[in-house]
Write a protein that holds these residues in place. Structure first.
Motif, short mmCIF file in Angstrom:
data_model
loop_
_atom_site.label_atom_id
_atom_site.label_comp_id
_atom_site.label_asym_id
_atom_site.label_seq_id
_atom_site.Cartn_x
_atom_site.Cartn_y
_atom_site.Cartn_z
N ILE A 1 9.67 -5.87 0.18
CA ILE A 1 8.42 -6.55 0.52
C ILE A 1 7.55 -6.63 -0.74
O ILE A 1 7.22 -5.62 -1.35
N GLU A 2 7.16 -7.87 -1.11
CA GLU A 2 6.49 -8.04 -2.39
C GLU A 2 5.06 -8.56 -2.30
O GLU A 2 4.33 -8.51 -3.29
N ASN A 3 4.63 -9.07 -1.14
CA ASN A 3 3.25 -9.57 -1.05
C ASN A 3 2.72 -9.37 0.36
O ASN A 3 3.45 -9.01 1.29
N ARG A 4 1.41 -9.63 0.53
CA ARG A 4 0.71 -9.40 1.79
C ARG A 4 1.26 -10.27 2.91
O ARG A 4 1.40 -9.83 4.06
N MET A 5 1.64 -11.52 2.60
CA MET A 5 2.16 -12.41 3.64
C MET A 5 3.49 -11.89 4.18
O MET A 5 3.72 -11.87 5.40
N GLU A 6 4.38 -11.46 3.28
CA GLU A 6 5.66 -10.90 3.71
C GLU A 6 5.44 -9.65 4.55
O GLU A 6 6.09 -9.45 5.58
N LEU A 7 4.49 -8.83 4.14
CA LEU A 7 4.19 -7.60 4.86
C LEU A 7 3.74 -7.90 6.29
O LEU A 7 4.19 -7.26 7.25
N ALA A 8 2.88 -8.91 6.45
CA ALA A 8 2.37 -9.26 7.78
C ALA A 8 3.50 -9.73 8.68
O ALA A 8 3.59 -9.34 9.86
N GLN A 9 4.39 -10.58 8.14
CA GLN A 9 5.49 -11.10 8.96
C GLN A 9 6.46 -10.00 9.35
O GLN A 9 6.93 -9.95 10.49
N ILE A 10 6.76 -9.10 8.42
CA ILE A 10 7.72 -8.04 8.70
C ILE A 10 7.11 -6.97 9.61
O ILE A 10 7.78 -6.45 10.52
N THR A 11 5.85 -6.65 9.38
CA THR A 11 5.19 -5.63 10.21
C THR A 11 5.20 -6.04 11.68
O THR A 11 5.30 -5.18 12.57
N ALA A 12 5.12 -7.34 11.94
CA ALA A 12 5.12 -7.84 13.32
C ALA A 12 6.43 -7.52 14.05
O ALA A 12 6.47 -7.53 15.28
N MET A 13 7.48 -7.24 13.29
CA MET A 13 8.77 -6.91 13.89
C MET A 13 8.87 -5.44 14.29
O MET A 13 9.86 -5.01 14.87
N ASN A 14 7.88 -4.65 13.87
CA ASN A 14 7.80 -3.24 14.24
C ASN A 14 8.88 -2.36 13.59
O ASN A 14 9.49 -1.52 14.26
N PRO A 15 9.09 -2.49 12.27
CA PRO A 15 9.97 -1.52 11.61
C PRO A 15 9.22 -0.20 11.44
O PRO A 15 7.99 -0.16 11.59
N ASP A 16 9.92 0.85 11.10
CA ASP A 16 9.28 2.16 10.93
C ASP A 16 8.66 2.32 9.54
O ASP A 16 7.58 2.90 9.40
N TYR A 17 9.36 1.81 8.51
CA TYR A 17 8.89 2.02 7.15
C TYR A 17 9.08 0.76 6.31
O TYR A 17 9.96 -0.07 6.60
N ILE A 18 8.27 0.66 5.25
CA ILE A 18 8.30 -0.48 4.33
C ILE A 18 8.50 0.05 2.91
O ILE A 18 7.90 1.06 2.51
N GLN A 19 9.33 -0.67 2.15
CA GLN A 19 9.54 -0.32 0.74
C GLN A 19 9.56 -1.62 -0.07
O GLN A 19 10.19 -2.59 0.33
N GLY A 20 8.85 -1.65 -1.18
CA GLY A 20 8.87 -2.86 -2.00
C GLY A 20 7.78 -2.88 -3.04
O GLY A 20 6.92 -1.99 -3.11
#
Length: 573
Positions: free
Chosen positions: A529-548
């Motif tokens: 995950i490299e930017n705020r837009m990508e973070l918002a789209q991925i967070t909506a899928m409900n993963p447990d953790y983010i790395q990027g």
């Protein structure tokens, strides 16, 4: 028997010059090197061709002791120096020693140096003259195959090179010849060598010569001006003939041949004949090795870009080995945070290996990790990574008590080193609980249905270590691996993530993967995950953790600690 010279001192130089003239006239007729050593005037003459072979400044030089100290292998010089001292003191009337001189590239070459001493009218040693021959030389001919050998090839090429503008060198090797000797004995192996040699000779033209250069390898020197296509057809004629031979022997031994083809134009023409020959042999060996590495039973045509890549790998391998011998100097761990999706708290960090050469060049992990794995150096480096990663975890737990550290393990480590014992011992030395460690296994690292890997995984799980399946989504055996390895965490590869962000079908597929992973009680990390837009789209899928990169690029330990200190988990701004 020692002779005395009954000449006056005014004739000394004339006598030395005369001996040098005689030696020079005989030198072209000999494979050995003639020398004349003026002991009284400290002047040395040797056949001119020796300058191309050995680390000599010229074929006539003074300050002989100094030159010989640089020319002679360090382990042999004391013996040589003592022998010459006895000659000059009149205690010996001859010289006969075996020792090593250094070649033009610095490699040792065994020689036998013989000489007789001539005295002046006063009985003092004046001139020593004799012959030097290389005692490591190979035979001119090979009695097993009936062909000329590498020594004959060497002499022929050296003789031809000054007038040769074009030539082809086809190096042929019998694939898996060692297995033939092991299964059927050396006598049958020698039979095959003879038959292969005969068939090669029947296939070549009048301006093509066949040599046996070493073991199961042959060289065809083409002087006909053939191009690549013609040499390719020659290789296939030989291969077809050998296939017929295998069949005629009722498949007692099944084998193939590989070939490496080098053109003379691939060799630097500004070098001496001896250096050009060495380069020809080196490039042809590389070409044959490439043919075998690419699957055997084929012809590889030398390409400079492939050789440059080979040299690059060899250079990096050398730097890596030096680092290991220098207590891992040049290696460094960088750390990338893994963030909780809920609340954006720091959860863990992945340890990522970095390497810098002694000259200061930063080498990409894409380059050096495969070299570590292929060479086996990944085993000691892996232990170093584990120790240093756990030390980082211990420091971070001082301000974030639940902090975890993630370490990548190579399949080479799993198969060839006692990983379980290494992990258990490292945790004890760091005084950390097993639950603080996440062990990652990348699917691209030959994840297979291996009982050995499953056994290690089961022991690590029973110890309490967390297991992560890395790069999920890059291959076809992911679901099988989840079943076999039973990880605690699944990491979604950035390639899968990008597809999901760009394509609605892939987006829905990733949602279903996340739900599936959660349904069997596993946690999931989304990588890249490299930017705020990508973070918002991925967070909506409900993963447990983010790395990027959005949170942080991998950084050195001091920078990481500074970034996530003071004590206690905190929200990532």
């Amino acid at each position: 028997m020692m002779k005395e010279l009954t000449i006056g001192m005014d004739d000394d130089k004339l006598l030395f010059d005369r001996y040098c003239e005689i030696a020079s006239s005989f030198a072209p007729c000999m494979n050995d090197y003639l020398y004349v050593y003026n002991l009284a005037e400290d002047i040395y003459y040797i056949s001119e061709k020796a300058v191309d072979r050995f680390l000599l400044p010229t074929n006539i030089f003074s300050n002989v002791g100094e030159v010989l100290s640089k020319l002679t292998h360090p382990d042999d010089f004391d013996v040589l120096e003592e022998d010459i001292a006895q000659v000059m003191a009149g205690k010996k009337d001859s010289h006969n020693l075996e020792y090593r001189w250094l070649g033009r590239e610095g490699s040792p070459i065994w020689i036998n140096c013989k000489g007789n001493v001539l005295k002046d009218k006063n009985g003092a040693p004046y001139i020593m003259m004799g012959c030097i021959n290389e005692i490591g030389n190979k035979q001119k001919a090979d009695n097993i195959s009936g062909l000329l050998g590498e020594s004959a090839l060497h002499d022929n090429v050296i003789r031809l090179l000054p007038t040769l503008n074009d030539a082809m060198f086809l190096r042929i090797g019998i694939d898996d010849f060692k297995i033939i000797n092991e299964r059927h004995g050396m006598e049958y192996g020698n039979f095959i060598l003879r038959e292969v040699a005969n068939r090669m000779q029947h296939c070549v033209g009048p301006l093509q010569q066949v040599y046996r250069i070493v073991s199961d390898e042959f060289m065809i020197l083409d002087l006909s001006g053939a191009d690549y296509e013609e040499m390719h057809r020659l290789y296939h004629r030989i291969r077809s003939s050998i296939d017929e031979m295998v069949a005629s022997e009722h498949y007692k031994a099944i084998y193939t041949i590989s070939g490496g083809l080098v053109e003379l134009r691939d060799v630097d023409s500004s070098q001496s004949e001896y250096d050009r020959y060495s380069e020809i042999m080196k490039l042809s060996e590389f070409a044959l090795t490439e043919a075998k590495l690419r699957g055997k039973n084929q012809l590889y045509y030398f390409r400079p870009e492939d050789y440059s890549a080979f040299l690059r790998k060899r250079y990096i391998r050398g730097c890596l080995r030096k680092s290991l011998s220098d207590n891992f100097q040049g290696f460094e761990l960088h750390f990338q945070p893994i963030i909780m999706t809920s609340g954006e708290f720091l959860f863990a960090a992945e340890s990522l290996l970095r390497f810098t050469t002694p000259s200061g060049e930063h080498i990409s992990p894409i380059e050096f990790i495969p070299i570590l794995e292929d060479s086996g150096m990944i085993i000691p480096v892996g232990k170093w990574i584990l120790r240093n990663a756990l030390e980082m975890c211990r420091r971070c737990r001082e301000f974030s008590p639940d902090f975890m550290i993630s370490v990548n393990f190579s399949y080479i480590q799993l198969l060839k080193s006692p990983v379980y014992e290494d992990v258990r011992r490292a945790l004890e030395e760091a005084d950390l609980p097993p639950s603080c460690l996440i062990v990652e296994l990348t699917e691209s690292g030959h994840l297979e249905n291996s009982p050995a890997i499953q056994n290690v995984w089961q022991k690590l799980r029973s110890l309490g270590v967390n297991i992560a399946l890395d790069d999920f989504g890059t291959g076809y055996s992911n679901l099988l691996n989840i079943g076999n390895l039973k990880p605690n965490i699944v990491k979604i590869d950035r390639g899968f993530t990008i597809k999901a962000l760009q394509n609605s079908y892939e987006y829905e597929l990733l949602i279903h993967v996340i739900k599936m992973v959660h349904s069997i009680g596993l946690n999931l990390v989304i990588e890249g995950i490299e930017n705020r837009m990508e973070l918002a789209q991925i967070t909506a899928m409900n993963p447990d953790y983010i790395q990027g990169y959005y949170y942080s690029k991998p950084c050195p330990k001091d920078e990481f600690i500074l970034k996530y200190h003071p004590a206690g988990p905190r929200t990532i701004a």
